[in-house]
Structure formats: C-alpha cells, structure tokens
Design an enzyme around this catalytic site. Structure first.
Site, mmCIF file in Angstrom:
data_model
loop_
_atom_site.group_PDB
_atom_site.id
_atom_site.type_symbol
_atom_site.label_atom_id
_atom_site.label_comp_id
_atom_site.label_asym_id
_atom_site.label_seq_id
_atom_site.Cartn_x
_atom_site.Cartn_y
_atom_site.Cartn_z
ATOM 1 N N THR A 32 -10.130 2.367 -14.248
ATOM 2 C CA THR A 32 -9.238 3.399 -14.775
ATOM 3 C C THR A 32 -8.243 3.824 -13.695
ATOM 4 O OG1 THR A 32 -10.962 4.214 -16.248
ATOM 5 C CG2 THR A 32 -9.126 5.701 -15.779
ATOM 6 N N SER B 237 0.842 -1.197 0.000
ATOM 7 C CA SER B 237 0.000 0.000 0.000
ATOM 8 C C SER B 237 0.875 1.244 0.000
ATOM 9 C CB SER B 237 -0.911 0.002 1.232
ATOM 10 O OG SER B 237 -1.761 1.121 1.228
ATOM 11 N N CYS C 187 -7.591 0.095 12.134
ATOM 12 C CA CYS C 187 -8.713 -0.608 11.522
ATOM 13 C C CYS C 187 -9.678 -1.168 12.557
ATOM 14 C CB CYS C 187 -8.195 -1.755 10.652
ATOM 15 S SG CYS C 187 -7.098 -1.202 9.336
ATOM 16 N N HIS D 57 0.281 4.385 1.034
ATOM 17 C CA HIS D 57 0.242 5.344 2.145
ATOM 18 C C HIS D 57 0.998 4.866 3.378
ATOM 19 C CE1 HIS D 57 -2.894 3.775 5.050
ATOM 20 N NE2 HIS D 57 -3.201 3.044 3.998
#
Length: 366
Positions: free
Chosen positions: A226, A189, A309, A191
């Site tokens: 996209t 990921s 999370c 970030h």
C-alpha cells in the site's frame, strides 16, 4: 549547526512538507484513505499519487513507467534480483548494488565487478571476464562518496551491444545531472532531493520485464504494498522543485564549489576526478589527518568521514580503496556535501574551521 552532509540526506524542502501535511491530518476525512480503494476517498488519494508520479517522471527518460518503492535500496534490489543473466557492475557502486550482487553470486549467478582508475571512472571499453550471457549492467550516475560522474551513456551503449539491460543508480544525480535516455532501469530516492525518507522509485523502460521482488496485492504492477499518499506527495513536490529550480540550484552549487576550493589550503587533495564530477560533493584528504579527532573537535559541523551507509564499520571506504588509496589515505579523507540550503558564508566559515583544526593536528604531531 552547519549541515554539510547532503550525500547522506538532504533537508526536507518546506514545499514538500506542505504537500504532505494534508495527508497526515486526522481531522480530514479523506487523509487516511487507501489509494488502492475504489471508493471516492480512495480515488482522491489515488489522484494525489498519480500527480506525484507525473512530477517525478518529468525528470526521467520518456518511454517507461514509474513504480513507487520504499526507497532506492528496494528499487536496486528489485532491478538486480528481478533480472536474469550475468550481472556486471562497478567496484565503486553503493552497497545496495554491491551487496545485492554478492547475494546473487552466492546463489550461483555469474557476476563481474569492473575496476575504476585513480580518477574513479570506469573504462566503458573494458570487457568483464566471465562465462555466460550478460543480462544486466549496473552503474551509478554520480558516485555518492566522491561525486564522480560515470560515462553512463557509453556504458549503456556497451551493455546493449551484448544484449544486456542497463540499470542506472541515479540517486545522487537525479535533477542535477542529465540521465541518458538510453538507460533501461533507473533508481531514485526522495530524501536525496529534499523530499521525505521512505519513498523512492524504479523507472522501467516499456518492454522490460522484471520478476517481482515483493509479492502480494500487485498494487504497482510488479510491486506489492500500500502506497503512502503523504510520502508520494512530498516526493512529487520535491521533484517539481528540482525541475523548477534546476538552473538556480546549479549556479548556487558552482558558487559554493569555487568558494570551498578557494578556502581549503593547498595541501588538501581532491579524491577522484576533478573535472568529471558533481560539484556539490567535495571529497578531500590531508596526509596524516585524524578524521575521528577532527569530527570530535568540530561537533557542531555535520560532515562525513565516508558514506553514511558504511559509517561505524571500522573499514576504510571501498570507494577510496578502489581508486587506489591506501588505508591511511582513505582514513584521512572527509566528504563535504552542500547544496540548495547551504549559504556561502556558512560553508566558507565551516571549511575555514576544518582547515584550521586539521593544521593544528599537524603542528601537534610535529
């Protein structure tokens, strides 16, 4: 405000922002081009995406292809749902793995969850119970809550020994801890490495086939949607910095780790292995600590009572419970995450305040 929550997300590197800005400016005629279009401006956007792909791939094993996703959660979902056979994973995995595996189990897929020891490490010799062919073994390189580094190379070897693929969640380890070259699938990921939120990758070894998770235009060869040149460019720039600054980042983190350990009082207990861990993650507990009160007393310090999370759930961390902590011990634990942009002064000052506030609680309680 002192930011000590690097496992939840990292600050955006200025270089990553600079790489993104040209693709966000309305006054540039090419900035809004679709990278999957065949015209000149589309090809220009496509070129930026491919440069970023090469930058991210430079820190991943050879012999595979890199597919951009919306983040590691999508990448992990795709790897698990797109594979077949029994899934074997570890009790301390991220919710993106455990919840996906649970979803697969509800659909009738065979699942096994391996326990860990009090140090947070899984025994790679452990044989999971269950019927049916094992198709996928999934394990995290660096645990997001306690920083423990799992024996991924040995786990991958064990998986291959029974004919299974090995999926490595490298979100916390990418660019910091070497990824063994024998893995088959890797999720990353942006970030968590000083890049933008909203973009990640799934690295897929050549010859590994996955059923698509998202159907549509198949823009990424198995993944539809996209791509954003801005997000990809930011990710690429951040990955390039991880490679270029790997040595200096590692030295800085070790210095911070030693300072943090020296500053904490002797009553604080480290959760998980003290040796096999990434030193930018310090998860500690103090018996009787009221973490909610501590965070309220120190609102200008950003640290965690668990993984972001799971925050707000009211439940003790499943990772801390898996290593044998009681509910009370888990609830008296905090996680401090630091790295490239953390100064030694601010870390020592913050930990000194945390220790003082915690001790003040104990004096009142006494």
């Amino acid at each position: 405000m002192t930011y000590l929550d690097y496992q939840a997300t990292t600050p955006l590197a200025p270089e990553a922002l600079d790489a993104m800005l040209p693709w966000l400016r309305a006054d540039q005629p090419w900035s809004h081009a679709n990278p999957h279009s065949a015209h000149r401006e589309g090809r220009r956007a496509k070129a930026a995406v491919e440069v970023a792909r090469e930058q991210v791939a430079a820190l991943l094993p050879p012999g595979g292809r890199l597919v951009f996703t919306s983040g590691a959660t999508e990448a992990l979902n795709w790897a698990i749902k797109g594979s077949t056979g029994r899934v074997v994973t570890v009790a301390t995995e991220h919710a993106a793995v455990l919840d996906t595996v649970a979803s697969e189990a509800r659909r009738g897929r065979a699942v096994s969850i391996l326990p860990v020891g009090s140090n947070g490490l899984v025994d790679h010799r452990h044989q999971a119970d269950g019927e049916g062919r094992t198709g996928l073994v999934a394990a995290m390189l660096v645990n997001n809550e306690i920083g423990v580094v799992q024996p991924v190379a040995a786990l991958a070897e064990a998986a291959h020994g029974v004919g299974a693929l090995f999926l490595c969640d490298a979100v916390q380890g990418y660019g910091r801890v070497p990824i063994p070259p024998t893995v088959d699938l890797v999720a990353v990921s942006a970030h968590k490495i000083f890049g933008p939120k909203g973009v990640g990758v799934l690295w897929i070894r050549h010859g590994v086939a996955l059923e698509p998770l998202v159907h549509g235009g198949d823009q990424e060869g198995g993944r539809s949607g996209t791509l954003s040149p801005a997000l990809c460019a930011g990710f690429g720039a951040a990955a390039g910095l991880m490679a270029a600054q790997a040595d200096s980042d590692a030295v800085h983190v070790e210095r911070l780790w030693r300072s943090a350990r020296d500053t904490l009082g002797p009553d604080w207990i480290v959760n998980g292995s003290d040796e096999q861990r990434y030193h930018g993650n310090l998860n500690v507990r103090l018996p009787g600590l009221d973490v909610a009160r501590l965070m309220s007393d120190l609102r200008d310090l950003a640290f965690s009572a668990g993984s972001a999370c799971a925050s707000g759930s009211g439940r003790p961390s499943h990772v801390l419970r898996a290593i044998g902590l009681t509910d009370a011990e888990a609830r008296s634990s905090i996680r401090l995450g630091f790295g490239r942009y953390t100064t030694q002064y601010e870390l020592v000052e913050a930990i000194g305040r945390i220790d003082a506030a915690a001790r003040a609680q104990r004096r009142v309680a006494a």
